[in-house]
Design a protein around this motif. Structure first.
Motif, PDB file in Angstrom:
ATOM      1  N   TYR A   9      16.803   9.317   8.501  1.00  0.00           N
ATOM      2  CA  TYR A   9      17.018   9.391   9.946  1.00  0.00           C
ATOM      3  C   TYR A   9      18.505   9.405  10.271  1.00  0.00           C
ATOM      4  N   ALA A  10      19.257   8.534   9.607  1.00  0.00           N
ATOM      5  CA  ALA A  10      20.679   8.402   9.933  1.00  0.00           C
ATOM      6  C   ALA A  10      21.603   8.888   8.830  1.00  0.00           C
ATOM      7  N   GLY A  11      21.037   9.485   7.793  1.00  0.00           N
ATOM      8  CA  GLY A  11      21.876  10.035   6.727  1.00  0.00           C
ATOM      9  C   GLY A  11      22.434   8.996   5.782  1.00  0.00           C
ATOM     10  N   SER A  12      21.807   7.827   5.687  1.00  0.00           N
ATOM     11  CA  SER A  12      22.320   6.803   4.772  1.00  0.00           C
ATOM     12  C   SER A  12      21.732   7.011   3.379  1.00  0.00           C
ATOM     13  N   THR A  13      22.501   6.605   2.391  1.00  0.00           N
ATOM     14  CA  THR A  13      22.014   6.736   1.020  1.00  0.00           C
ATOM     15  C   THR A  13      20.841   5.786   0.770  1.00  0.00           C
ATOM     16  N   ALA A  14      20.807   4.635   1.448  1.00  0.00           N
ATOM     17  CA  ALA A  14      19.676   3.708   1.292  1.00  0.00           C
ATOM     18  C   ALA A  14      18.381   4.361   1.790  1.00  0.00           C
ATOM     19  N   GLU A  15      18.441   5.064   2.934  1.00  0.00           N
ATOM     20  CA  GLU A  15      17.262   5.780   3.437  1.00  0.00           C
ATOM     21  C   GLU A  15      16.836   6.860   2.448  1.00  0.00           C
ATOM     22  N   PHE A  16      17.816   7.578   1.907  1.00  0.00           N
ATOM     23  CA  PHE A  16      17.490   8.625   0.952  1.00  0.00           C
ATOM     24  C   PHE A  16      16.866   8.035  -0.307  1.00  0.00           C
ATOM     25  N   ASP A  17      17.383   6.914  -0.789  1.00  0.00           N
ATOM     26  CA  ASP A  17      16.818   6.280  -1.978  1.00  0.00           C
ATOM     27  C   ASP A  17      15.356   5.902  -1.742  1.00  0.00           C
ATOM     28  N   SER A  18      15.021   5.471  -0.523  1.00  0.00           N
ATOM     29  CA  SER A  18      13.620   5.155  -0.190  1.00  0.00           C
ATOM     30  C   SER A  18      12.764   6.413  -0.255  1.00  0.00           C
ATOM     31  N   TYR A  19      13.289   7.518   0.299  1.00  0.00           N
ATOM     32  CA  TYR A  19      12.570   8.794   0.220  1.00  0.00           C
ATOM     33  C   TYR A  19      12.346   9.192  -1.231  1.00  0.00           C
ATOM     34  N   ALA A  20      13.398   9.138  -2.047  1.00  0.00           N
ATOM     35  CA  ALA A  20      13.308   9.574  -3.436  1.00  0.00           C
ATOM     36  C   ALA A  20      12.302   8.721  -4.208  1.00  0.00           C
TER      37      ALA A  20
END
Length: 184
Positions: free
Chosen positions: A16-27
């Motif tokens: 949503y906000a382009g954070s690496t933590a959000e991306f790690d959750s997606y991955a």
């Protein structure tokens, strides 16, 4: 074949906000539940975290594409063949003055399309042309005041001109933020 699909393509906005933590959750979710390869491109939300987060997310996606056997082109995107068809993923750069496309991506895309003009090409890019689109904006959610497609920019005009020129390309996109049922 994996029973239900040969592969999936996620058309961006994995965060949503382009954070690496959000991306790690997606991955982690992608890797835990996938039944078949999952290819991914960036969307405008994935690029909101600034240059460092944007580069980190794009590099992680490109590493996954390499592991899946796709041919990776720097930070611009990836390609892979399935039978005679070519699949092209084009990363979004971001909602910035630099533009929507990764620098050099349109030159790369034009080369790929020219080299593959005799085969079907499936192109995945997060945004759609809201001025030229009749199906992707089914919800009516976006208009010229709120969307990020700049049809007056030279890069957006070049991109749509390429798609009109190469009639063998089918373009898929994300960006609508509405459910499939709502769109239908």
């Amino acid at each position: 074949t994996h029973g239900w699909a040969d592969f999936t393509v996620v058309c961006g906005d994995t965060t949503y906000a382009g954070s690496t933590a959000e991306f790690d959750s997606y991955a982690a979710l992608r890797d835990q539940y996938r039944q078949a390869p999952v290819h991914t491109i960036t969307g405008n939300h994935d690029t909101k975290g600034g240059d460092t987060a944007r580069s980190t997310i794009r590099a992680a996606l490109q590493a996954t594409e390499t592991a899946l056997g796709a041919a990776v082109q720097g930070s611009a995107g990836w390609t892979f063949r399935q039978g005679e068809d070519l699949y092209i993923g084009l990363h979004e750069y971001g909602e910035t003055a630099e533009g929507l496309f990764v620098p050099g991506a349109l030159d790369w895309l034009q080369t790929v399309l020219e080299e593959n003009r005799s085969r079907r090409c499936f192109l995945f890019f997060h945004l759609y042309d809201d001025a030229d689109d009749v199906a992707g904006n089914a919800s009516g959610q976006y208009n010229a005041a709120t969307d990020v497609w700049y049809e007056t920019s030279a890069e957006c005009r070049r991109f749509t001109a390429m798609l009109r020129h190469y009639r063998n390309v089918i373009w898929f996109h994300g960006h609508t933020h509405t459910t499939f049922a709502y769109q239908t």
